[in-house]
Write a protein that holds these residues in place. Structure first.
Motif, PDB file in Angstrom:
ATOM      1  N   SER A   1       0.897  -1.135   0.057  1.00 51.22           N
ATOM      2  CA  SER A   1       0.150   0.048   0.086  1.00 51.22           C
ATOM      3  C   SER A   1       0.908   1.206   0.102  1.00 51.22           C
ATOM      4  O   SER A   1       0.592   2.275  -0.870  1.00 51.22           O
ATOM      5  CB  SER A   1      -1.052   0.033   1.274  1.00 51.22           C
ATOM      6  N   SER A   2       1.968   1.106   0.613  1.00 51.52           N
ATOM      7  CA  SER A   2       2.792   2.415   0.831  1.00 51.52           C
ATOM      8  C   SER A   2       3.472   2.643  -0.633  1.00 51.52           C
ATOM      9  O   SER A   2       3.635   3.559  -1.126  1.00 51.52           O
ATOM     10  CB  SER A   2       4.038   2.332   1.734  1.00 51.52           C
TER      11      SER A   2
ATOM     12  N   ILE B   1       2.185   1.838  -3.409  1.00 50.76           N
ATOM     13  CA  ILE B   1       1.026   2.506  -4.273  1.00 50.76           C
ATOM     14  C   ILE B   1       0.971   3.795  -4.234  1.00 50.76           C
ATOM     15  O   ILE B   1       0.846   4.629  -5.178  1.00 50.76           O
ATOM     16  CB  ILE B   1      -0.202   1.568  -4.129  1.00 50.76           C
ATOM     17  N   ASN B   2       1.015   4.344  -2.785  1.00 46.70           N
ATOM     18  CA  ASN B   2       0.638   5.606  -2.351  1.00 46.70           C
ATOM     19  C   ASN B   2       1.805   6.511  -2.970  1.00 46.70           C
ATOM     20  O   ASN B   2       1.754   7.677  -3.371  1.00 46.70           O
ATOM     21  CB  ASN B   2       0.519   5.807  -0.897  1.00 46.70           C
ATOM     22  N   THR B   3       3.003   5.861  -2.916  1.00 46.36           N
ATOM     23  CA  THR B   3       4.452   6.475  -3.356  1.00 46.36           C
ATOM     24  C   THR B   3       4.346   6.874  -4.789  1.00 46.36           C
ATOM     25  O   THR B   3       4.483   7.989  -5.384  1.00 46.36           O
ATOM     26  CB  THR B   3       5.679   6.088  -2.870  1.00 46.36           C
ATOM     27  N   LEU B   4       3.846   5.851  -5.401  1.00 46.02           N
ATOM     28  CA  LEU B   4       3.893   5.947  -6.850  1.00 46.02           C
ATOM     29  C   LEU B   4       2.709   6.916  -7.478  1.00 46.02           C
ATOM     30  O   LEU B   4       2.965   7.720  -8.669  1.00 46.02           O
ATOM     31  CB  LEU B   4       3.719   4.510  -7.540  1.00 46.02           C
ATOM     32  N   THR B   5       1.563   6.988  -6.557  1.00 47.01           N
ATOM     33  CA  THR B   5       0.678   7.897  -7.006  1.00 47.01           C
ATOM     34  C   THR B   5       0.607   9.405  -6.530  1.00 47.01           C
ATOM     35  O   THR B   5      -0.055   9.920  -6.953  1.00 47.01           O
ATOM     36  CB  THR B   5      -0.732   7.300  -7.045  1.00 47.01           C
ATOM     37  N   ASN B   6       1.456   9.375  -5.727  1.00 51.67           N
ATOM     38  CA  ASN B   6       1.664  10.618  -5.134  1.00 51.67           C
ATOM     39  C   ASN B   6       0.604  10.840  -4.555  1.00 51.67           C
ATOM     40  O   ASN B   6       0.071  12.113  -4.384  1.00 51.67           O
ATOM     41  CB  ASN B   6       2.236  11.840  -5.952  1.00 51.67           C
ATOM     42  N   HIS B   7      -0.223   9.965  -3.652  1.00 56.64           N
ATOM     43  CA  HIS B   7      -1.439  10.283  -2.955  1.00 56.64           C
ATOM     44  C   HIS B   7      -1.058   9.556  -1.631  1.00 56.64           C
ATOM     45  O   HIS B   7      -0.566   8.452  -1.549  1.00 56.64           O
ATOM     46  CB  HIS B   7      -2.577   9.421  -3.688  1.00 56.64           C
TER      47      HIS B   7
ATOM     48  N   ARG C   1      -3.522   8.546   0.886  1.00 57.24           N
ATOM     49  CA  ARG C   1      -4.123   7.487   1.051  1.00 57.24           C
ATOM     50  C   ARG C   1      -4.829   6.882   0.117  1.00 57.24           C
ATOM     51  O   ARG C   1      -6.130   6.317   0.260  1.00 57.24           O
ATOM     52  CB  ARG C   1      -5.150   7.934   2.390  1.00 57.24           C
ATOM     53  N   LEU C   2      -4.451   6.813  -1.088  1.00 56.66           N
ATOM     54  CA  LEU C   2      -5.046   6.075  -2.395  1.00 56.66           C
ATOM     55  C   LEU C   2      -5.279   4.519  -2.145  1.00 56.66           C
ATOM     56  O   LEU C   2      -6.432   3.986  -2.166  1.00 56.66           O
ATOM     57  CB  LEU C   2      -4.351   6.277  -3.661  1.00 56.66           C
TER      58      LEU C   2
ATOM     59  N   VAL D   1      -4.298  -2.272 -10.462  1.00 57.33           N
ATOM     60  CA  VAL D   1      -5.023  -3.063  -9.528  1.00 57.33           C
ATOM     61  C   VAL D   1      -4.183  -3.611  -8.222  1.00 57.33           C
ATOM     62  O   VAL D   1      -3.106  -4.028  -8.288  1.00 57.33           O
ATOM     63  CB  VAL D   1      -5.323  -4.384 -10.274  1.00 57.33           C
ATOM     64  N   ASP D   2      -5.085  -3.305  -7.160  1.00 56.14           N
ATOM     65  CA  ASP D   2      -4.170  -3.711  -5.741  1.00 56.14           C
ATOM     66  C   ASP D   2      -5.038  -4.894  -5.365  1.00 56.14           C
ATOM     67  O   ASP D   2      -6.440  -4.917  -5.252  1.00 56.14           O
ATOM     68  CB  ASP D   2      -4.473  -2.610  -4.665  1.00 56.14           C
TER      69      ASP D   2
END
Length: 217
Positions: A37-38, A40-46, A48-49, A74-75
């Motif tokens: 999850s971390s 994904i959030n880093t890659l999307t610059n978000h 809590r995505l 997809v997560d």
């Protein structure tokens, strides 16, 4: 360009019959405490995505996020965390397995491993399980900031050596990644962007020739 920059939540599903009709998608998977999850959030610059929980195993559904180019990220549920009811875990495992082996829109898998504890037994099982699809796998050795620079180099080399048999039979690549230090973002974008480009080229090559092209032949 950051492929993931403007990702937005699209839908969540708990049964294969509810999977959306997408043009192409890449999936993120990993052990429940590997930092998926971390990443994904880093890659999307978000921030809590993808929800980061102190309790591993929170993600028990398949979550879809739409990317700016029209493709999807997809997560997938984390694996290896046993402290859930058996009925839930069994459904979880079947959902994950069926998706990975039957989803035709899936063009590649991003597998997250903790850089301090890579290539656990379940990670190897995941590589073996996904191998039959023939699709590429890119491994992120997450939490690389927890290692010294020297240990990062040693770990990356050791993992590449261990993965050599896999690399010889399908497209498997590996890199260091740190959500805290934002390390490795560009490399992920290049790899995944290449997957989508190759998929589009493959689709175009399968299209029937236009009438003008047919006449020219």
């Amino acid at each position: 360009m950051n492929l993931f920059q403007n990702a937005k939540f699209f839908t969540t599903v708990n049964h294969l019959k509810d999977l959306p009709d997408t043009p192409a998608e890449i999936a993120f998977v990993g052990r429940s405490n590997a930092g998926k999850s971390s990443a994904i959030n880093t890659l999307t610059n978000h921030v809590r995505l993808a929800y980061v929980s102190k309790t591993p195993g929170r993600t028990q559904h398949i979550n879809f996020f739409e990317l700016s180019g029209g493709s999807f990220m997809v997560d997938l549920p984390g694996y290896g965390y046993a402290q859930v009811p058996e009925a839930v875990r069994a459904h979880w495992v079947k959902l994950l397995g069926d998706y990975l082996q039957t989803r035709r829109q899936l063009v590649g898998l991003v597998l997250i491993m903790d850089a301090r504890h890579p290539l656990k037994a379940l990670d190897i099982q995941m590589l073996d399980f996904f191998h039959i699809t023939g699709r590429p796998v890119h491994i992120l050795l997450s939490k690389a900031d927890k290692l010294s620079k020297n240990d990062q180099i040693k770990t990356l080399g050791a993992v590449k050596k261990a993965l050599k048999p896999y690399m010889e039979r399908q497209a498997v690549s590996v890199q260091l990644f740190s959500s805290l230090k934002k390390q490795g973002i560009e490399e992920v974008n290049q790899v995944v962007g290449g997957w989508f480009t190759a998929h589009q080229a493959e689709l175009e090559s399968m299209q029937p020739a236009s009438s003008s092209e047919t006449e020219a032949l």
